[in-house]
Enzyme design. Structure first.
Site, short mmCIF file in Angstrom:
data_model
loop_
_atom_site.label_atom_id
_atom_site.label_comp_id
_atom_site.label_asym_id
_atom_site.label_seq_id
_atom_site.Cartn_x
_atom_site.Cartn_y
_atom_site.Cartn_z
N HIS A 167 0.85 -1.20 0.00
CA HIS A 167 0.00 0.00 0.00
C HIS A 167 0.88 1.25 0.00
O HIS A 167 0.83 2.10 0.88
CB HIS A 167 -0.89 -0.04 1.23
CG HIS A 167 -2.07 0.88 1.20
ND1 HIS A 167 -1.94 2.25 1.05
CD2 HIS A 167 -3.39 0.64 1.32
CE1 HIS A 167 -3.14 2.78 1.08
NE2 HIS A 167 -4.03 1.85 1.23
N GLU A 271 -0.69 1.09 -5.53
CA GLU A 271 -0.42 -0.12 -4.74
C GLU A 271 -0.37 -1.36 -5.63
O GLU A 271 -1.39 -1.76 -6.19
CB GLU A 271 -1.53 -0.27 -3.70
CG GLU A 271 -1.83 1.02 -2.92
CD GLU A 271 -3.19 1.02 -2.24
OE1 GLU A 271 -3.78 2.11 -2.08
OE2 GLU A 271 -3.67 -0.09 -1.91
#
Ligand code: TA6
Length: 313
Positions: A167, A271
């Protein structure tokens, strides 16, 4: 500082949490907290920070750190019945003193190996045995590489499946001046519209409002162009077919206690992920997912760097 010997140092970070600092001879560096196996800093040879960490980030376990590179495992977002983004980012990892060989470029000498294994309590929440090995490496050129290896060590013969994401919060000068190239014309699931499926337009992606999209089966290279900073991030990925693009914009920013009201202007999450098709591992099987991040000092309009060339190169 440039000219210093490459080094890997275990030391204390914010609130006394253990962290490992990687330094490369030409001056680039990176920091990873054992809490969450969480990279919180990546700097180029000039000492300039490349990752966003919120000024209001909370370094108090079990709360995940807002920024850097949280790892979403074994569940991305709310795609399942576990807590948001799974539990790997809320756990304490250990230094892996005896990692199995990882075929990699012998020039890469500056790295640390971390490992996460479930406790008996963890198994009550997610009834599986696994070994999650994470290598965080800095190349001599200052690129940041994260390699995850997840092995199913169940002794009851049971397979398990998971979704996954790095992330990554990239630090940008001004979100309204940023373009993302490499996701044009792809299908995506829109998290703001109950994950309805759409097809992206043909041009580079720009930002003028909240975005939360899961791009499916993307190319292995994505470019994030920061015009103002004359910098392009190149994200290369293996074993991670999807890519999430997220910016909470102003309203959601105000609603997040560990995120400054204006922080959305200076971050973009892109991500590398495996979401659409969960990874399934039988006992003894191992999955590998890797990203390599580069920061190239120039931008599209300078003509010096054409992202299309980068993406095709
Ligand atoms: O990756 C995008 C996303 O799933 C968004 O929906 C948003 O929730 C973001 O992650 C942050 O999640 P967090 O649990 O860290 O607040």
């Amino acid at each position: 500082m440039a000219g210093e010997k490459p080094s890997v140092e275990l030391c204390k970070g914010i609130n006394g949490l253990d962290k490992v600092v990687l330094r490369e001879a030409r001056g680039s560096s990176a920091e990873v907290y054992l809490f969450g196996g969480h990279v919180t800093s990546w700097k180029n040879e000039h000492g300039e920070e490349l990752l966003f960490v919120s000024s209001k980030a909370i370094f108090k376990p079990p709360k995940a750190i807002r920024g850097g590179i949280p790892i979403c495992f074994p569940q991305f977002s709310s795609h399942g019945n576990l807590e948001q983004h799974g539990f790997a980012r809320n756990k304490f990892w250990s230094i892996d003193t005896n990692p199995p060989q990882l075929p990699s470029n012998s020039l890469i000498k500056t790295f640390v190996d971390l490992i996460l294994k479930p406790t008996d309590d963890d198994i009550k929440i997610w009834p599986h045995s696994y070994e999650f090995r994470l290598r965080v490496a800095l190349t001599p050129g200052g690129d940041l590489m994260l390699t995850s290896r997840i092995r199913n060590t169940n002794s009851d013969g049971k397979p398990f499946s998971f979704t996954f994401a790095y992330h990554t919060y990239f630090l940008v000068s001004d979100i309204s001046e940023v373009r993302v190239e490499g996701l044009e014309t792809l299908d995506y699931l829109d998290n703001l519209k109950e994950r309805e499926r759409f097809t992206e337009q043909g041009d580079a992606i720009t930002f003028e409002s909240e975005v939360d999209k899961i791009y499916l089966s993307t190319p292995t290279k994505i470019a994030i162009i920061d015009h103002e900073k004359k910098r392009t991030f190149v994200l290369r990925k293996d074993g991670l077919p999807d890519a999430v693009v997220w910016n909470p914009w102003d309203r959601k920013a105000k609603a997040m206690p560990d995120f400054g009201d204006d922080d959305y202007k200076h971050m973009l999450s892109v991500e590398a992920a495996a979401i659409e098709k969960p990874i399934i591992l039988k006992p003894g099987e191992e999955w590998k997912g890797r990203i390599e991040l580069s920061a190239v000092p120039s931008s599209y309009c300078s003509g010096q760097l054409d992202p299309q060339k980068v993406l095709q190169g």
